[in-house]
Design a protein around this motif. Structure first.
Motif, mmCIF file in Angstrom:
data_model
loop_
_atom_site.group_PDB
_atom_site.id
_atom_site.type_symbol
_atom_site.label_atom_id
_atom_site.label_comp_id
_atom_site.label_asym_id
_atom_site.label_seq_id
_atom_site.Cartn_x
_atom_site.Cartn_y
_atom_site.Cartn_z
ATOM 1 N N PHE A 15 0.926 -1.240 -0.074
ATOM 2 C CA PHE A 15 0.032 -0.036 0.178
ATOM 3 C C PHE A 15 1.003 1.203 0.015
ATOM 4 C CE2 PHE A 15 -2.680 -3.104 2.290
ATOM 5 C CZ PHE A 15 -3.921 -3.033 1.629
ATOM 6 N N PRO A 39 1.609 -9.579 15.361
ATOM 7 C CA PRO A 39 1.246 -8.282 15.818
ATOM 8 C C PRO A 39 0.224 -7.417 15.004
ATOM 9 C CG PRO A 39 3.519 -8.699 15.627
ATOM 10 C CD PRO A 39 2.729 -9.710 15.003
ATOM 11 N N GLY A 41 -1.026 -4.870 12.494
ATOM 12 C CA GLY A 41 -0.299 -4.291 11.242
ATOM 13 C C GLY A 41 0.716 -5.427 10.713
ATOM 14 N N SER A 42 0.492 -6.534 11.046
ATOM 15 C CA SER A 42 1.505 -7.738 10.383
ATOM 16 C C SER A 42 0.945 -7.863 9.116
ATOM 17 C CB SER A 42 1.630 -8.610 11.360
ATOM 18 O OG SER A 42 0.746 -9.308 11.705
ATOM 19 N N GLY A 43 -0.246 -7.875 8.722
ATOM 20 C CA GLY A 43 -0.678 -8.040 7.451
ATOM 21 C C GLY A 43 -1.712 -9.250 7.416
ATOM 22 N N THR A 45 -5.110 -9.340 8.090
ATOM 23 C CA THR A 45 -6.443 -8.851 7.418
ATOM 24 C C THR A 45 -5.987 -9.012 5.810
ATOM 25 O OG1 THR A 45 -7.304 -8.081 9.421
ATOM 26 C CG2 THR A 45 -8.443 -7.389 7.444
ATOM 27 N N GLN A 87 -12.983 -8.455 10.318
ATOM 28 C CA GLN A 87 -12.766 -7.975 11.808
ATOM 29 C C GLN A 87 -13.556 -7.461 12.812
ATOM 30 O OE1 GLN A 87 -8.481 -6.773 11.563
ATOM 31 N NE2 GLN A 87 -8.454 -6.156 13.627
HETATM 32 N N1 LIG Z 1 -6.421 -0.352 2.305
HETATM 33 C C1 LIG Z 1 -5.137 0.154 2.938
HETATM 34 N N2 LIG Z 1 -4.595 1.019 2.640
HETATM 35 C C2 LIG Z 1 -3.471 1.303 2.971
HETATM 36 N N3 LIG Z 1 -2.677 0.414 3.916
HETATM 37 C C3 LIG Z 1 -3.230 -0.459 4.349
HETATM 38 C C4 LIG Z 1 -4.732 -0.927 3.935
HETATM 39 N N4 LIG Z 1 -4.917 -2.035 4.384
HETATM 40 C C5 LIG Z 1 -3.999 -2.267 5.422
HETATM 41 N N5 LIG Z 1 -2.811 -1.534 5.422
HETATM 42 C C6 LIG Z 1 -1.765 -1.420 6.202
HETATM 43 O O1 LIG Z 1 -1.174 -2.773 5.870
HETATM 44 C C7 LIG Z 1 -0.528 -3.157 7.115
HETATM 45 C C8 LIG Z 1 -1.126 -4.722 7.339
HETATM 46 O O2 LIG Z 1 -2.419 -4.331 7.872
HETATM 47 P P1 LIG Z 1 -3.604 -5.378 8.261
HETATM 48 O O3 LIG Z 1 -4.741 -4.888 8.562
HETATM 49 O O4 LIG Z 1 -3.247 -6.744 7.385
HETATM 50 O O5 LIG Z 1 -2.920 -5.801 9.730
HETATM 51 P P2 LIG Z 1 -3.353 -6.824 10.666
HETATM 52 O O6 LIG Z 1 -2.436 -7.842 10.775
HETATM 53 O O7 LIG Z 1 -4.554 -7.384 10.149
HETATM 54 O O8 LIG Z 1 -3.461 -6.204 11.932
HETATM 55 P P3 LIG Z 1 -4.426 -6.338 13.194
HETATM 56 O O9 LIG Z 1 -4.032 -7.256 14.017
HETATM 57 O O10 LIG Z 1 -4.564 -4.777 13.823
HETATM 58 O O11 LIG Z 1 -5.992 -6.569 12.539
HETATM 59 C C9 LIG Z 1 -0.674 -2.128 8.024
HETATM 60 O O12 LIG Z 1 0.459 -1.299 8.023
HETATM 61 C C10 LIG Z 1 -1.873 -1.337 7.437
HETATM 62 O O13 LIG Z 1 -1.816 -0.070 7.827
#
Ligand SMILES: Nc1ncnc2c1ncn2[C@@H]1O[C@H](COP(=O)(O)OP(=O)(O)OP(=O)(O)O)[C@@H](O)[C@H]1O
Ligand SMILES: [Mg+2]
Lengths: 238, 336
Positions: A15, A39, A41-43, A45, A87
């Motif tokens: 992104f 953790p 923001g690890s990716g 979702t 989520q």
């Molecule tokens: N649509 C988007 N636009 C820009 N950045 C994004 C987008 N979706 C996710 N990110 C970024 O990608 C990274 C991974 O996000 P993601 O939501 O996949 O984390 P996560 O592991 O699900 O976190 P959490 O445990 O908080 O749910 C983060 O740095 C987030 O800011």
């Protein structure tokens, strides 16, 4: 157990300047419950979004049930039998539970019969809420509605993004019970920060860290892995 | 537990709408007879019937699919100009009508394409631009449309035997069009198609994840909604006898939208009531431009601020809250 249901190869997603996923490989077998931890923001979702077709990856391929689903629409992936939850709980809030379920049935590839719907609703103990607007239910009940809407479509794989997020500890126990019975109905992929869920449900755990796969293996081994403890379990996120 | 799946039985499709539909049909067909003594009132009633048809089409898009196409009047215009052009070159009106309506539908699908990318308000803005371009098109292609001057003395359609369709007979055709339009909308809303459209309105991403082809169904909604616009436009031109780019400009689109919003989007009868209240109003106030514009401005603000669900929406909400669940067993079988 050589029957591969989900096969992800070298999936990457950026992104802007953020590399959310960096070349993830992952295999899930039919009937195998896969847990994903990592953790904030690890990716995690983003990974589910890529698999379910909501987000187009920059590179990499996804095949599901023996067919490539890379570059296809969410509705086509859903029809192939892959479903997911969000989520933040997501139902048609203005519609009644009954209408929500009817909506899930209209385009189902292999919709459940009337009796099967009643059976699943009774199993989830949500039948008594059928004529209430879904948005007026408690979080736990909305989670149950989410499961019901997916189960009536008879999915092959259900990807759950933090299914116990926001629930009370009593509700978490109930949900763990529901999910362990859910294993008999379809294959489960579950993202969680609550290790109890992972410990009790998962056959295999994948740890994501800053968009990379840090470790993979049986829960007992992963949760005792020093690297995982240092970088994730020891932190406030877990 | 009552069934969750859709009923295919057509008699059940109209369930809950049978009585109001019967009343509406009786009133719609009786009105031309009752007003036959006063041509002016009968004419206002006829124009109202066309607006009921238009409001129902707008309701399918705005009320049930969640799209707000402010180029709706432009689509009606495309049909009207097509029909007038074809009849002028010798076509029968009754053959030109389906062609015009189809032209509106195909234009609707094409002009609706931005809605696949643009959500909510952004599509509405885009549709305003589209409406403006369509209006400019009506002015620019003056060879076909006679530009700003418009086309007058549009001949009446002919009935069997070469007689012109006039007065009472034309009024009854318009009543029939309005009644059929409402019936079609009821059938759609009660069908699986309606359920899919409502799902898209509520949350299109979730709808897609549940296996609904959001792109396809938005285009189907545009096709059908524009068909309503087109049939109305085709019937409008000879009835009024005059069309110009102003007959189908953005104010007309807003007016139709207001009928739906004021009456109650996403309900069958709200927009019908909206059209019955507002269509004659704009006609009767035609002489008083400023009064009309101020009144409409105030109405739009009132609808948005005070009653976003419209007349029927406010009524339905109250009813929903107080209605006890009828078909749920006292003790759910699953409860332990
Ligand atoms: N649509 C988007 N636009 C820009 N950045 C994004 C987008 N979706 C996710 N990110 C970024 O990608 C990274 C991974 O996000 P993601 O939501 O996949 O984390 P996560 O592991 O699900 O976190 P959490 O445990 O908080 O749910 C983060 O740095 C987030 O800011
Ligand atoms: Mg997440």
């Amino acid at each position: 157990m050589n029957d591969i249901l989900l096969d992800v190869k070298a999936v990457s997603k950026r992104f802007g300047g953020v590399a959310a996923l960096k070349g993830i490989d992952l295999v899930q077998h039919r009937g195998e419950t896969l847990g994903m931890i990592g953790p904030n923001g690890s990716g995690k979702t983003t990974f589910v979004n890529v698999i379910s077709g909501h987000t187009k990856p920059n590179s990499g391929t996804v095949s599901f049930d023996g067919r490539s689903v890379s570059g296809t629409n969410p509705f086509q992936i859903a029809k192939a039998g892959l479903t997911r939850t969000y989520q933040a709980v997501r139902v048609f809030g203005e519609l009644t539970v009954r209408e929500n379920v009817a909506t899930a049935l209209v385009d189902a590839r292999d919709a459940a019969s009337q009796e099967a719907v009643a059976e699943i609703a009774d199993w989830l103990r949500i039948t008594h809420r059928f004529d209430k607007p879904a948005g007026s239910l408690t979080l736990m009940e909305q989670r149950q509605v989410e499961l019901l809407m997916r189960l009536v479509q008879k999915p092959k794989l259900m990807m759950l993004d933090e299914p116990v997020g926001g629930l009370s500890s009593a509700e978490v126990r109930t949900m763990i019970g529901v999910l362990s019975e859910l294993k008999g109905r379809c294959t489960i992929f579950v993202i969680e920060h609550t290790m109890k869920v992972i410990r009790e449900l998962a056959d295999k755990v994948v740890v994501l860290m800053a968009g990379e796969k840090l470790a993979e293996g049986p829960p007992a081994q992963i949760l005792a892995d020093q690297r995982v403890i240092d970088k994730y379990l020891g932190t406030a996120d877990a | 537990m009552t069934p969750v799946t859709e009923k295919k039985d057509l008699s059940l499709l109209a369930k809950g709408h049978g009585l109001p539909l019967a009343c509406f049909a009786v009133v719609a067909f009786a009105t031309p007879f009752l007003l036959s003594g006063n041509r002016y009132f009968a004419f206002v009633a006829g124009v109202t019937m066309i607006h009921i048809l238009w409001a129902s089409g707008m309701n399918l898009l705005y009320g049930y699919t969640g799209l707000m196409p402010l180029m709706f009047a432009g689509l009606a215009g495309i049909s009207a100009y097509t029909v007038v052009g074809l009849t002028a070159s010798g076509w029968s009106f009754w053959l030109a009508l389906p062609v015009g309506a189809l032209a509106a539908s195909i234009s609707g699908i094409i002009l609706g394409l931005p809605s696949l990318r643009l959500k909510g308000f952004y599509f509405t803005l885009c549709s305003l631009v589209i409406q403006t371009v369509v209006t400019l098109g009506f002015i620019y292609f003056s060879g076909l449309t006679n530009g700003d001057t418009g086309i007058s003395q549009i001949p009446l359609p002919s009935m069997g035997g070469g007689q012109p369709l006039s007065g009472l007979a034309y009024d009854l055709v318009l009543s029939a069009a309005a009644v059929i339009g409402v019936i079609v909308l009821i059938v759609i809303v009660k069908s699986t198609l309606g359920r899919r459209l409502i799902a898209i309105r509520e949350d299109d991403e979730l709808a897609g994840m549940l296996g609904i082809n959001v792109t396809g169904y938005k285009m189907i909604a545009f096709f059908i909604g524009s068909l309503f616009a087109g049939v109305g436009g085709a019937l409008y031109a000879p009835y009024i006898g005059f069309i110009s780019p102003r007959s189908f400009d953005v104010l007309i689109s807003m007016n139709i939208w207001l009928m739906v919003a004021f009456g109650g989007r996403g309900t069958i009868w709200g927009p019908v009531i909206g059209a019955i209240l507002l269509a004659p109003l704009s006609f009767l106030l035609q002489e008083y431009y400023t009064v009309k514009d101020i009144l409409y401005g105030l109405l739009i603000i009132a609808v948005i601020v005070l009653m976003p669900a419209g007349i029927a929406g406010g009524f339905l909400r109250k009813k929903k809250e107080s209605a006890p669940p009828l078909d749920v067993p006292a003790t759910p079988r699953g409860a332990k």
